[in-house]
Design an enzyme around this catalytic site. Structure first.
Site, PDB file in Angstrom:
ATOM      1  N   ILE A  57      39.659  37.489  33.461  1.00  0.00           N
ATOM      2  CA  ILE A  57      40.639  37.722  34.278  1.00  0.00           C
ATOM      3  C   ILE A  57      41.886  36.870  34.456  1.00  0.00           C
ATOM      4  O   ILE A  57      42.883  37.178  34.532  1.00  0.00           O
ATOM      5  CB  ILE A  57      39.823  37.807  35.701  1.00  0.00           C
ATOM      6  CG1 ILE A  57      38.880  39.020  35.465  1.00  0.00           C
ATOM      7  CG2 ILE A  57      41.048  38.030  36.601  1.00  0.00           C
ATOM      8  CD1 ILE A  57      37.927  39.047  36.458  1.00  0.00           C
ATOM      9  N   ASP A  58      41.605  35.447  34.317  1.00  0.00           N
ATOM     10  CA  ASP A  58      42.464  34.493  34.248  1.00  0.00           C
ATOM     11  C   ASP A  58      43.583  34.535  33.387  1.00  0.00           C
ATOM     12  O   ASP A  58      44.659  34.554  33.431  1.00  0.00           O
ATOM     13  CB  ASP A  58      41.811  32.907  34.649  1.00  0.00           C
ATOM     14  CG  ASP A  58      42.664  31.998  35.415  1.00  0.00           C
ATOM     15  OD1 ASP A  58      43.497  32.485  36.030  1.00  0.00           O
ATOM     16  OD2 ASP A  58      42.364  30.914  35.397  1.00  0.00           O
TER      17      ASP A  58
END
Length: 663
Positions: free
Chosen positions: A402-403
């Site tokens: 996600i990052d």
């Protein structure tokens, strides 16, 4: 100000006056803005020169010598250890030893028992005599700390492979673990992706309990060679520790009664699970430890070294090796090209590089080609969510994160691409995937949704660091910032993320940093996200953060934070020698909070300008990246370049604007 001492480690907490080596200085007459502009130009030229012809950037990813030691132990176990590799690895390991005979897990940190044991064994494999002064000093320190019996489980597993430790004296996880239903608290999908990829092959190793002939004894690493594992009392049965200690006894007892057909089926399932997750480059998840254990597990399941799966796996391990100019060989735990490339693109764009600059376009082309458009393990909990994320590494289609996805979208938005339709479709897929990975509390973890079971961390087997992936402030902040730049600041899902971030602020005004060190990283991530999402600089949360950053600024003008803040927050939060990356994070927060003309910003910018090298780079021996808080630390060698450039660019050119403000 006098220094204080952390009684638990004997480490000295530095006063605010943290010294920084200066390779070049700006003449006193030069104003801060002029100094910033000069440093920014030099840093831009340096970073552009480091781009690969294919469009990506990648800095070295430095961790600790257990990577190098375990690589040699794997080769010894498989019978493929050669003299050239051993000599080069030993040269690196030997060079990392501290004066007290120990090895640390981060620069300037205390000696660490398991790392010291593994480094010592690696040097024994390389032929270093146990009575050599550097070896005798290490073994004496190991014995003083309890010997092998006090080491972590993973270290003792490596030693058990050669009979230096008894398998019977190790915690056990059976391969039948794979059959636990997904709702069960100890389902394999309730472990973080890095732990999941490691534990599945280790269940195979634990079931087989192999022992290779030991090339030498290790009696010198026991407090009492005649009794290497003295019994220890169990914790209270009404405590979690005591409960799981007794559960481990039950699991070890199960081994004696396990049905042969069930055990055989579980081992075959584990083998299929491992093979199905091998990447195109032969590795597993782009991470060295799961690759090492997967190779061992498959070998025990009957895969010979010439099997295509094994050949590819072993070849992938060689790609983690960095051969240095002095002839030494350092193993990277993983490689970070996607992460480094998106951060480099953001830095260059914020430093004023034109959006259609050929090197930015080339970087965007490469990132677009790295988008993952097939499901991975994340789909276990989100089966209907279309794929569209980005991973950290060159090859890791099973585990986009996600990052990276948030930061890639932020990077792509800064580029004027020749195929805008392709760009919009890729960004749309990435935004949709990140929104679909929001946890039920409104925040985001790194790889999975709602990966918050408290039980995996309590297993005696899992003493090697964090094994779950709960939402964190830094990842959530990056997603919120990305959504704000996409014009979604008022979307209910974004507002839930903002509410979670506000609730997570520490009393002192900072935020905890899960993937970077530590409160400086968390605060440097959250403040720009909140202001991008529309919170005014006058908001109480922003003012508390500004106050905290001003309070922890070092007397030399920079910011720094030691990794001990993960263990001893009271003494070490925001404390440590000034570093380029941490100074940049603090500046990015202060600039986002509207503090451009503040004295703290002026001093921080001047520190960056004065500590820059002539070639436009910065030096940063300190570890400012985090794998597992306290347990596994990272020195990203590109952090010292991309974050200072980002901070300088925003100081000179102002803050980048979200979509809603760009018309």
């Amino acid at each position: 100000m006098t220094a204080t001492t952390d009684g638990s480690t004997g480490a000295t907490v530095p006063p605010r006056a943290a010294s920084a080596s200066t390779d070049r200085t700006t003449p006193a007459a030069t104003g801060v803005k002029e100094a910033a502009e000069g440093a920014m130009r030099r840093a831009t030229d340096h970073l552009l020169a480091r781009q690969d012809a294919q469009g990506w950037w990648k800095g070295d990813l430095e961790t600790n010598v257990t990577m190098d030691a375990e690589d040699l132990l794997l080769r010894e176990f498989l019978g493929i250890r050669d003299e050239a590799t051993t000599t080069a690895a030993a040269l690196f390991v030997r060079g990392q030893q501290r004066e007290d005979g120990t090895w640390a897990t981060f620069y300037g940190g205390p000696g660490e028992l398991s790392a010291t044991i593994e480094a010592y064994v690696a040097l024994r494999l390389a032929g270093d005599a146990p009575d050599a002064p550097h070896m005798a000093k290490a073994s004496a320190w190991i014995r003083e700390r309890g010997g092998i019996a006090a080491a972590r489980v993973f270290t003792r597993i490596w030693l058990a492979l050669f009979g230096w430790w008894k398998w019977e004296d190790l915690p056990e996880l059976p391969p039948e673990l794979l059959y636990f239903p997904r709702w069960f608290p100890l389902s394999i999908y309730n472990f973080g992706q890095w732990a999941r990829q490691t534990i599945v092959p280790l269940t195979v190793v634990s079931a087989h309990r192999p022992v290779r002939p030991a090339p030498f004894p290790l009696d010198e690493l026991h407090t009492d060679p005649a009794n290497p594992n003295p019994p220890r009392p169990l914790a209270s049965p009404v405590s979690w520790e005591g409960l799981f200690q007794r559960l481990d006894k039950v699991v070890r007892g199960y081994r004696k009664v396990a049905l042969r057909r069930l055990r055989g089926s579980a081992l075959r399932s584990a083998g299929r699970w491992i093979v199905e997750r091998q990447e195109n480059d032969g590795a597993w998840g782009g991470i060295q430890p799961p690759a090492v254990y997967s190779v061992i597990a498959l070998h025990l399941l009957g895969y010979d070294l010439d099997h295509p799966v094994m050949r590819a796996g072993l070849e992938s391990l060689d790609r983690y090796a960095l051969w240095r100019e002095d002839g030494s060989r350092m193993i990277e735990a993983c490689q970070s090209p996607v992460w480094d490339t998106c951060l480099a693109a953001i830095a260059l764009a914020d430093a004023g590089l034109p959006a259609d600059h050929p090197q930015l376009v080339k970087a965007a082309d490469w990132m677009l080609g790295e988008q993952i458009v097939r499901p991975g393990d994340w789909a276990v909990k989100r089966p209907h969510l279309p794929p569209g994320g980005w991973a950290f590494e060159f090859h890791n289609d099973n585990y986009p994160d996600i990052d990276d996805t948030a930061e890639v979208v932020l990077a792509l938005r800064r580029v004027k691409h020749h195929d805008p339709e392709r760009m919009e479709k890729a960004i749309g897929r990435g935004v949709r995937w990140n929104l679909g990975m929001q946890s039920k509390n409104g925040a985001w973890g790194a790889f999975d949704v709602d990966n918050t079971s408290p039980f995996p961390n309590r297993l005696p087997f899992c003493d090697f660091g964090e094994v779950i992936d709960p939402p964190s402030a830094d990842v959530t902040a990056h997603v919120v910032e990305m959504l704000a730049f996409e014009g979604m600041a008022d979307d209910p899902r974004t507002r839930r993320g903002i509410d979670w971030l506000l609730a997570e602020q520490e009393q002192n005004g900072s935020w905890f940093g899960r993937w970077g060190v530590n409160y400086v990283y968390g605060t440097g991530s959250v403040v720009p996200a909140l202001t991008a999402a529309g919170l005014p600089a006058s908001h109480p949360a922003i003012r508390r953060a500004v106050t905290w950053l001003e309070q922890v600024q070092n007397e030399d003008g920079g910011w720094g934070e030691d990794l001990r803040s993960y263990k001893y927050a009271g003494e070490w939060s925001g404390r440590g020698a000034s570093t380029p990356s941490q100074t940049a994070w603090a500046l990015m927060a202060l600039l986002a909070a509207g503090e451009k003309d503040a004295k703290a910003v002026e001093r921080g910018v001047r520190w960056l300008a004065e500590t820059q090298r002539e070639d436009g780079s910065w030096d940063e021996p300190y570890f400012t990246g985090t794998g597992f808080p306290w347990d596994f630390s990272i020195n990203y060698h590109l952090y010292r370049q991309v974050f200072p450039l980002t901070a300088l660019g925003r100081y000179v050119h102002g803050e980048p604007m979200p979509e809603a403000e760009r018309s």
